[in-house]
Motif scaffolding. Structure first.
Motif, PDB file in Angstrom:
ATOM      1  N   LYS A  58       0.836  -1.203   0.000  1.00 29.19           N
ATOM      2  CA  LYS A  58       0.000   0.000   0.000  1.00 29.19           C
ATOM      3  C   LYS A  58       0.872   1.255   0.000  1.00 29.19           C
ATOM      4  CE  LYS A  58      -3.714  -0.206   2.375  1.00 29.19           C
ATOM      5  NZ  LYS A  58      -4.692  -0.245   3.491  1.00 29.19           N
ATOM      6  N   GLU A  59       1.959   1.202   0.799  1.00 28.93           N
ATOM      7  CA  GLU A  59       2.867   2.348   0.830  1.00 28.93           C
ATOM      8  C   GLU A  59       3.522   2.561  -0.527  1.00 28.93           C
ATOM      9  OE1 GLU A  59       6.666   3.990   3.481  1.00 28.93           O
ATOM     10  OE2 GLU A  59       5.802   1.988   3.841  1.00 28.93           O
ATOM     11  N   GLU A  60       3.920   1.456  -1.182  1.00 23.45           N
ATOM     12  CA  GLU A  60       4.506   1.584  -2.516  1.00 23.45           C
ATOM     13  C   GLU A  60       3.499   2.151  -3.515  1.00 23.45           C
ATOM     14  OE1 GLU A  60       5.896  -2.273  -3.491  1.00 23.45           O
ATOM     15  OE2 GLU A  60       7.700  -2.181  -2.196  1.00 23.45           O
ATOM     16  N   GLU A  61       2.249   1.740  -3.393  1.00 23.25           N
ATOM     17  CA  GLU A  61       1.222   2.277  -4.276  1.00 23.25           C
ATOM     18  C   GLU A  61       1.032   3.776  -4.051  1.00 23.25           C
ATOM     19  OE1 GLU A  61      -2.287   0.025  -3.641  1.00 23.25           O
ATOM     20  OE2 GLU A  61      -1.554  -1.790  -4.644  1.00 23.25           O
ATOM     21  N   GLU A  62       1.046   4.172  -2.759  1.00 21.52           N
ATOM     22  CA  GLU A  62       0.922   5.602  -2.460  1.00 21.52           C
ATOM     23  C   GLU A  62       2.107   6.375  -3.027  1.00 21.52           C
ATOM     24  OE1 GLU A  62      -1.488   7.305  -1.114  1.00 21.52           O
ATOM     25  OE2 GLU A  62      -2.770   5.557  -0.809  1.00 21.52           O
ATOM     26  N   ILE A  63       3.301   5.799  -2.898  1.00 24.20           N
ATOM     27  CA  ILE A  63       4.493   6.465  -3.434  1.00 24.20           C
ATOM     28  C   ILE A  63       4.396   6.590  -4.955  1.00 24.20           C
ATOM     29  CG2 ILE A  63       6.983   6.243  -3.750  1.00 24.20           C
ATOM     30  CD1 ILE A  63       7.096   4.937  -0.980  1.00 24.20           C
ATOM     31  N   LYS A  64       3.977   5.499  -5.626  1.00 23.11           N
ATOM     32  CA  LYS A  64       3.815   5.542  -7.083  1.00 23.11           C
ATOM     33  C   LYS A  64       2.754   6.566  -7.487  1.00 23.11           C
ATOM     34  CE  LYS A  64       5.244   0.755  -8.024  1.00 23.11           C
ATOM     35  NZ  LYS A  64       4.826  -0.556  -8.567  1.00 23.11           N
ATOM     36  N   LYS A  65       1.691   6.614  -6.688  1.00 25.18           N
ATOM     37  CA  LYS A  65       0.623   7.563  -6.983  1.00 25.18           C
ATOM     38  C   LYS A  65       1.125   8.994  -6.868  1.00 25.18           C
ATOM     39  CE  LYS A  65      -4.149   8.639  -5.725  1.00 25.18           C
ATOM     40  NZ  LYS A  65      -5.267   8.298  -4.797  1.00 25.18           N
TER      41      LYS A  65
END
Length: 259
Positions: A129-136
């Motif tokens: 989820k953190e990686e997705e937020e970072i990518k976002k």
């Protein structure tokens, strides 16, 4: 009739102007509000309550079900007719206003199976989820940068177009000034040539006139001949100091010179 906010104050003012303390008191008394009188209303004029049976939807027949359109909120059937309050003949006249359409409720996702989540799985999910937020966030920042670059490129292109238009305008002005200067030079040249030609013509005319005068003087001088020696006169006799003398009478026509 639906009365909007713009007309309601006029209607209210008309009602207040017509109302009197006596009529207000009579209205409360006739309806049995004050003084309280439950028998003030004629119960024979009341319609029996029949709404209970419509709270439960019939599964066999939908003739008693009142439904509304989910888009515009209008009634599929007149509820006053369904409830028996008015006859069918008045259904087109006494129609309740459309109700506000109710938004459709989103169906919840049903969990069909259960699973056991360990601490490692939870950490993995949090990491993903953190990686997705970072990518976002990176995607948002990248789009902002691209948008900024596009705006800068657009601004640069507009500035280049503006500079090009200014340069073209200056070149047109320069060409126009150059053409005007060339036109003035040609005009000056034509004037000079014209003056030169006039001067040459004037000199030719003077030379021709001088030559004509010289010939005339020579002819006139050659007309004279000395009655003694017979020598004819020259055009430059006066310049050389040779004087001629003669009689001014037409009958004589005899001339003599110093020599």
């Amino acid at each position: 009739m639906v009365i909007g906010k713009a007309r309601f104050p006029l209607v209210l003012k008309h009602a207040l102007d017509k109302a009197t303390p006596a009529s207000i008191s009579d209205a409360f008394a006739v309806t049995g509000i004050c003084p309280f009188n439950p028998d003030a209303v004629d119960k024979s004029q009341l319609v029996a309550a029949s709404f209970e049976k419509y709270k439960q939807r019939s599964t066999d027949s939908d003739k008693d079900v009142v439904t509304t359109c989910t888009t515009c909120g209008s009634y599929a059937r007149n509820p006053l007719v369904v409830h028996g309050l008015i006859p069918q003949e008045l259904s087109d006249i006494l129609m309740p206003p459309p109700v506000k359409p109710q938004p459709q409720k989103k169906s919840r996702r049903l969990v069909t199976e259960a699973r056991l989540i360990s601490g490692a799985d939870m950490l993995q999910q949090l990491k993903e989820k953190e990686e997705e937020e970072i990518k976002k966030r990176e995607g948002i920042e990248r789009r902002k940068i691209e948008l900024k670059e596009k705006r800068e490129l657009k601004t640069k292109m507009e500035q280049e177009k503006k500079a090009k238009r200014e340069q073209e305008k200056e070149e047109r002005v320069k060409r126009r000034e150059q053409q005007e200067e060339e036109k003035r030079q040609r005009k000056i040249t034509r004037e000079e040539q014209k003056q030169k030609r006039n001067k040459e013509r004037e000199e030719k005319r003077k030379q021709k006139q001088k030559s004509t005068v010289h010939v005339a003087e020579h002819l006139a001088a050659s007309f004279y001949a000395c009655d003694v020696c017979g020598i004819s006169g020259e055009a430059d006799d006066e310049e050389r100091g040779i004087a001629w003398y003669g009689c001014d009478k037409d009958c004589c026509q005899r001339w003599y010179h110093d020599d």
